[in-house]
Design a protein around this motif. Structure first.
Motif, PDB file in Angstrom:
ATOM      1  N   TYR A 183      31.915  -3.751  33.635  1.00  0.00           N
ATOM      2  CA  TYR A 183      30.789  -3.985  32.743  1.00  0.00           C
ATOM      3  C   TYR A 183      29.649  -3.011  33.039  1.00  0.00           C
ATOM      4  CZ  TYR A 183      26.980  -6.350  30.324  1.00  0.00           C
ATOM      5  OH  TYR A 183      25.918  -6.645  29.492  1.00  0.00           O
ATOM      6  N   GLN A 184      29.145  -2.397  31.982  1.00  0.00           N
ATOM      7  CA  GLN A 184      28.034  -1.461  32.095  1.00  0.00           C
ATOM      8  C   GLN A 184      26.737  -2.154  31.679  1.00  0.00           C
ATOM      9  OE1 GLN A 184      28.756   1.759  33.352  1.00  0.00           O
ATOM     10  NE2 GLN A 184      30.682   0.646  33.655  1.00  0.00           N
ATOM     11  N   THR A 234      23.180  -3.012  30.298  1.00  0.00           N
ATOM     12  CA  THR A 234      22.279  -2.500  29.271  1.00  0.00           C
ATOM     13  C   THR A 234      20.872  -2.402  29.863  1.00  0.00           C
ATOM     14  OG1 THR A 234      21.683  -4.691  28.459  1.00  0.00           O
ATOM     15  CG2 THR A 234      23.660  -3.659  27.511  1.00  0.00           C
ATOM     16  N   GLU A 235      19.962  -1.820  29.119  1.00  0.00           N
ATOM     17  CA  GLU A 235      18.572  -1.744  29.575  1.00  0.00           C
ATOM     18  C   GLU A 235      17.990  -3.142  29.762  1.00  0.00           C
ATOM     19  OE1 GLU A 235      15.222  -0.531  31.133  1.00  0.00           O
ATOM     20  OE2 GLU A 235      16.931   0.773  30.712  1.00  0.00           O
ATOM     21  N   PHE A 236      18.367  -4.065  28.876  1.00  0.00           N
ATOM     22  CA  PHE A 236      17.893  -5.448  29.020  1.00  0.00           C
ATOM     23  C   PHE A 236      18.404  -6.054  30.321  1.00  0.00           C
ATOM     24  CE2 PHE A 236      18.638 -10.000  28.673  1.00  0.00           C
ATOM     25  CZ  PHE A 236      17.379 -10.461  28.308  1.00  0.00           C
ATOM     26  N   ASP A 237      19.696  -5.849  30.618  1.00  0.00           N
ATOM     27  CA  ASP A 237      20.267  -6.376  31.864  1.00  0.00           C
ATOM     28  C   ASP A 237      19.501  -5.863  33.082  1.00  0.00           C
ATOM     29  OD1 ASP A 237      22.413  -7.746  30.607  1.00  0.00           O
ATOM     30  OD2 ASP A 237      23.561  -5.894  30.487  1.00  0.00           O
ATOM     31  N   ARG A 238      19.238  -4.554  33.085  1.00  0.00           N
ATOM     32  CA  ARG A 238      18.535  -3.955  34.222  1.00  0.00           C
ATOM     33  C   ARG A 238      17.124  -4.519  34.361  1.00  0.00           C
ATOM     34  NH1 ARG A 238      21.819   0.452  32.663  1.00  0.00           N
ATOM     35  NH2 ARG A 238      20.369   1.071  31.031  1.00  0.00           N
ATOM     36  N   GLN A 239      16.450  -4.656  33.245  1.00  0.00           N
ATOM     37  CA  GLN A 239      15.090  -5.206  33.287  1.00  0.00           C
ATOM     38  C   GLN A 239      15.109  -6.656  33.760  1.00  0.00           C
ATOM     39  OE1 GLN A 239      13.113  -5.699  29.469  1.00  0.00           O
ATOM     40  NE2 GLN A 239      11.141  -5.155  30.360  1.00  0.00           N
ATOM     41  N   PHE A 240      16.129  -7.394  33.319  1.00  0.00           N
ATOM     42  CA  PHE A 240      16.225  -8.808  33.679  1.00  0.00           C
ATOM     43  C   PHE A 240      16.347  -8.995  35.186  1.00  0.00           C
ATOM     44  CE2 PHE A 240      18.642 -12.666  34.535  1.00  0.00           C
ATOM     45  CZ  PHE A 240      17.956 -13.611  33.779  1.00  0.00           C
ATOM     46  N   VAL A 241      17.285  -8.290  35.822  1.00  0.00           N
ATOM     47  CA  VAL A 241      17.485  -8.481  37.263  1.00  0.00           C
ATOM     48  C   VAL A 241      16.300  -7.916  38.054  1.00  0.00           C
ATOM     49  CG1 VAL A 241      19.989  -8.572  37.104  1.00  0.00           C
ATOM     50  CG2 VAL A 241      18.871  -6.391  37.541  1.00  0.00           C
ATOM     51  N   ALA A 260      30.730  -9.317  15.682  1.00  0.00           N
ATOM     52  CA  ALA A 260      29.804  -8.253  16.079  1.00  0.00           C
ATOM     53  C   ALA A 260      29.362  -8.426  17.534  1.00  0.00           C
ATOM     54  CB  ALA A 260      28.585  -8.246  15.157  1.00  0.00           C
ATOM     55  N   GLU A 261      29.103  -9.681  17.943  1.00  0.00           N
ATOM     56  CA  GLU A 261      28.681  -9.924  19.322  1.00  0.00           C
ATOM     57  C   GLU A 261      29.819  -9.638  20.298  1.00  0.00           C
ATOM     58  OE1 GLU A 261      26.314 -11.304  22.652  1.00  0.00           O
ATOM     59  OE2 GLU A 261      26.047 -10.202  20.781  1.00  0.00           O
ATOM     60  N   LEU A 262      31.027 -10.060  19.928  1.00  0.00           N
ATOM     61  CA  LEU A 262      32.171  -9.774  20.792  1.00  0.00           C
ATOM     62  C   LEU A 262      32.375  -8.271  20.920  1.00  0.00           C
ATOM     63  CD1 LEU A 262      34.556 -10.747  22.471  1.00  0.00           C
ATOM     64  CD2 LEU A 262      35.904 -10.871  20.352  1.00  0.00           C
ATOM     65  N   SER A 263      32.229  -7.547  19.832  1.00  0.00           N
ATOM     66  CA  SER A 263      32.383  -6.086  19.881  1.00  0.00           C
ATOM     67  C   SER A 263      31.303  -5.455  20.735  1.00  0.00           C
ATOM     68  CB  SER A 263      32.340  -5.510  18.461  1.00  0.00           C
ATOM     69  OG  SER A 263      33.433  -5.959  17.694  1.00  0.00           O
ATOM     70  N   ARG A 264      30.080  -5.974  20.639  1.00  0.00           N
ATOM     71  CA  ARG A 264      28.973  -5.417  21.426  1.00  0.00           C
ATOM     72  C   ARG A 264      29.247  -5.554  22.916  1.00  0.00           C
ATOM     73  NH1 ARG A 264      24.752  -6.931  24.436  1.00  0.00           N
ATOM     74  NH2 ARG A 264      25.228  -9.156  24.220  1.00  0.00           N
ATOM     75  N   VAL A 265      29.655  -6.748  23.325  1.00  0.00           N
ATOM     76  CA  VAL A 265      29.892  -6.979  24.749  1.00  0.00           C
ATOM     77  C   VAL A 265      31.159  -6.247  25.199  1.00  0.00           C
ATOM     78  CG1 VAL A 265      30.323  -8.725  26.511  1.00  0.00           C
ATOM     79  CG2 VAL A 265      28.669  -9.171  24.697  1.00  0.00           C
ATOM     80  N   SER A 266      32.186  -6.257  24.376  1.00  0.00           N
ATOM     81  CA  SER A 266      33.431  -5.569  24.738  1.00  0.00           C
ATOM     82  C   SER A 266      33.182  -4.086  24.972  1.00  0.00           C
ATOM     83  CB  SER A 266      34.481  -5.751  23.640  1.00  0.00           C
ATOM     84  OG  SER A 266      34.839  -7.112  23.492  1.00  0.00           O
ATOM     85  N   ALA A 267      32.264  -3.510  24.200  1.00  0.00           N
ATOM     86  CA  ALA A 267      31.968  -2.081  24.340  1.00  0.00           C
ATOM     87  C   ALA A 267      31.342  -1.754  25.687  1.00  0.00           C
ATOM     88  CB  ALA A 267      31.043  -1.635  23.215  1.00  0.00           C
ATOM     89  N   SER A 268      30.818  -2.772  26.376  1.00  0.00           N
ATOM     90  CA  SER A 268      30.215  -2.551  27.695  1.00  0.00           C
ATOM     91  C   SER A 268      31.257  -2.512  28.808  1.00  0.00           C
ATOM     92  CB  SER A 268      29.186  -3.648  27.997  1.00  0.00           C
ATOM     93  OG  SER A 268      28.069  -3.541  27.131  1.00  0.00           O
ATOM     94  N   PHE A 269      32.498  -2.894  28.484  1.00  0.00           N
ATOM     95  CA  PHE A 269      33.587  -2.795  29.466  1.00  0.00           C
ATOM     96  C   PHE A 269      34.323  -1.482  29.195  1.00  0.00           C
ATOM     97  CE2 PHE A 269      32.643  -7.280  29.623  1.00  0.00           C
ATOM     98  CZ  PHE A 269      32.759  -7.572  30.964  1.00  0.00           C
ATOM     99  N   VAL A 270      33.796  -0.451  29.787  1.00  0.00           N
ATOM    100  CA  VAL A 270      34.270   0.898  29.486  1.00  0.00           C
ATOM    101  C   VAL A 270      35.394   1.282  30.443  1.00  0.00           C
ATOM    102  CG1 VAL A 270      33.607   3.323  29.325  1.00  0.00           C
ATOM    103  CG2 VAL A 270      31.974   1.534  28.665  1.00  0.00           C
TER     104      VAL A 270
END
Length: 601
Positions: free
Chosen positions: A2-3, A5-12, A318-328
């Motif tokens: 999982y890669q 996102t900017e939101f994830d980084r800001q959150f932690v 769309a949400e599944l595709s968004r999250v799936s795209a983060s598993f590169v």
């Protein structure tokens, strides 16, 4: 993997800053210990037998080279007690050892500067002082790591089997669904103070390698006759004082309804779960007590969420595709490094058989590095080893490793052509023992050496058994055996699911051990998940190696051939011969003791 996102980084990052403020206020006396307790727990900070223990989340077990190097830095610079604390801890250990004479092999010394891989793919440190906790959280956040909800009565770190996305028998990659659940459940306002901790596991392959039957919620991927993706949902599994296998509450749940259904399950638990007795507060107790009524309540709540609330948590394509795209999938290139390995040697071929698995991409392999080594506790890695593994991961596995349920580390992106070079380097580090899935590939919690909840120590038993089963020819001949050890009834070492399980118990202030046989985690080898059966009264620490040895000698004498695995022989002949052998081993002494006696004679 999982890669962020900017939101994830800001959150932690913000969460780490918030924890720093909470820690500062506690140190100034503005927060009482009672007020600070849930705040530190929900960020993964316990206070254990001698010092704080930090639990770091590694969702789905996926960890990068950068993260491994940061863990090495934390181990080296922060996981160290002061001299007075270490002396006090060592004195306590010496007292424990003196009170339990007879075990030839003492426990490994108290160690620091280590990370510990757990059965739930977290990483733990045992000696970081609370005064440095905020500094550690900042460092973790800088590499997209945290300790959020690795403790407390919340939805804990979501787990998947280690081969998600790469298994040849994969039905569907469940990591995107698990990540959606993780995002939904993190700091969920309604589920911040559940009756007890809550654990969810996903399995996306035909073989259940995630032990889903043993979780509060186990989610197994399925495809129906039309090829549509859905999930079989099991609820109410768990170990502890009352081992229970999860009940199937939905045979086929459409994938888009996953969050709505989970909300119904957890809402019913939050409403009806017991809060008057923590030993009866897990959802397994509620499910066992209420049976069909629990399932009916969940279905009623689910209908209400869908029909009255409008199914607010339906997962859209769309949400599944968004999250799936983060598993590169990483860029994959062989290293073509030279190697002196004799690929025809027995040692190398044995390693290929035990430590290397097939991959869904035909030119790749999954390689498991064994963290079951003499002189180290199962799952332990010091700073130098973590740094060395980071280099192996970078060279051979596209910068990604995976912590496994069995407390090892798997490299998921290894080119077949690189296997000899990887073997050579792993062997030099002591990480190429060809014992994956065998008796010496044991699971063990830290036990009473570190944990304040433990009734007995696990590590001396692990050390004794590791020493007893050093001969790889013997270990290979014994075949696949799951040996699991827990230092107390909380079952962090998953003793209930071991083919051989060892549980530390307290009897009149002394350390004793129960032995169980025939447990299963639900894998293809072990069959459907179920707990093992106790074979007799408790044994002393010194007797446990003798008991295990007697059980295995009985297996050798009863098996139809070397192709019949221990668990199959046990099921064919029943427990009685093994029970008699275990109880008869009390006075015989294990092999190391007998050899000492013979030498003296």
């Amino acid at each position: 993997m999982y890669q962020y996102t900017e939101f994830d980084r800001q959150f932690v990052t913000l969460r780490a800053q918030q924890f720093r403020d909470q820690l500062d206020r506690w140190q100034k006396g503005e927060l009482t210990d009672e007020q600070f307790l849930p705040l530190r727990l929900q960020n993964g900070w316990y206070v254990q037998r001698y010092a704080p223990m930090a639990r770091i989340a590694v969702p789905y077990g996926e960890i990068s080279t950068t993260q491994l190097r940061m863990l090495a830095r934390i181990a080296r610079d922060y996981d160290k007690p002061d001299a007075a604390l270490l002396a006090q801890a060592q004195a306590t250990q010496d007292e424990l050892q003196a009170a339990q004479p007879g075990l030839t092999l003492a426990a490994p010394p108290l160690v620091y500067g280590y990370g510990h891989f757990t059965t739930r793919t977290n990483v733990q440190f045992n000696w970081i002082p609370l005064s440095k906790a905020a500094d550690v959280m900042d460092l973790l956040a800088s590499v997209n790591m945290h300790g959020i909800q690795t403790s407390g009565n919340t939805i804990r770190n979501i787990t998947c089997e280690a081969l998600e996305g790469i298994a040849p028998d994969e039905i569907v990659d469940t990591r995107p669904f698990a990540e959606i659940v993780r995002q939904w459940s993190t700091l969920h306002h309604e589920f911040a103070f559940l009756p007890r901790k809550f654990k969810i596991a996903f399995n996306g392959s035909e073989e259940d390698r995630a032990a889903t039957g043993w979780y509060d919620v186990g989610v197994q991927a399925q495809r129906n006759e039309a090829g549509e993706v859905g999930f079989t949902v099991k609820v109410g599994g768990g170990m502890g004082r009352t081992p229970v296998i999860g009940t199937v509450v939905r045979e086929f749940l459409p994938w888009d309804q996953l969050l709505n259904f989970l909300e119904a399950v957890i809402r019913v638990y939050n409403s009806y779960g017991r809060r008057d007795n923590k030993w009866k507060a897990r959802i397994k107790i509620l499910v066992k007590a209420e049976g069909q009524k629990f399932i009916d309540e969940v279905e009623s709540e689910y209908r209400s969420i869908v029909e009255q609330d409008g199914a607010p948590h339906t997962i859209t394509p769309a949400e599944l595709s968004r999250v799936s795209a983060s598993f590169v999938q990483p860029e994959l290139r062989p290293t073509n490094l030279p190697s002196q390995t004799d690929v025809q040697s027995k040692a190398y071929q044995r390693w290929l058989t035990q430590n290397v698995r097939a991959h869904k991409l035909s030119d790749l392999r999954v390689v498991t590095l064994s963290f079951k080594r003499p002189g180290a506790a199962p799952g332990d890695a010091d700073a130098s080893v973590l740094e060395a593994v980071a280099e192996l991961t970078e060279l051979f596995s596209a910068g990604e490793a995976r912590i496994t349920h069995e407390q090892n580390l798997a490299l998921p992106w290894v080119h077949e052509s690189d296997l000899p070079a990887l073997y050579e380097r792993a062997k030099a580090l002591g990480l190429a023992r060809p014992n994956i899935g065998l008796i010496s590939d044991m699971i063990a919690c830290p036990g009473g050496d570190y944990c304040s909840l433990a009734n007995a120590r696990s590590l001396p038993i692990a050390a004794a058994l590791t020493e007893l089963y050093q001969d790889i020819d013997e270990v290979t001949d014994l075949g696949p055996i799951d040996l699991h050890m827990s230092g107390c009834i909380n079952s962090c070492g998953h003793h209930h699911s071991g083919h051989i399980g060892i549980l530390g118990v307290d009897k009149d202030g002394k350390e004793w051990y129960q032995v169980t046989l025939g447990g299963s985690d639900g894998s293809a080898l072990s069959g459907p998940a179920h707990p093992g059966k106790v074979v007799g009264p408790s044994f002393t620490a010194a007797e446990v190696p003798s008991v295990v040895e007697a059980v295995l000698e009985t297996y050798r004498s009863l098996r139809t051939s070397s192709a019949e695995h221990f668990i199959d022989t046990l099921r064919r002949v029943g427990h009685e011969p093994f029970k008699l052998a275990a109880n008869g081993a009390r006075s015989s002494g294990h092999r190391a003791n007998r050899e000492n006696e013979e030498a003296l004679a």
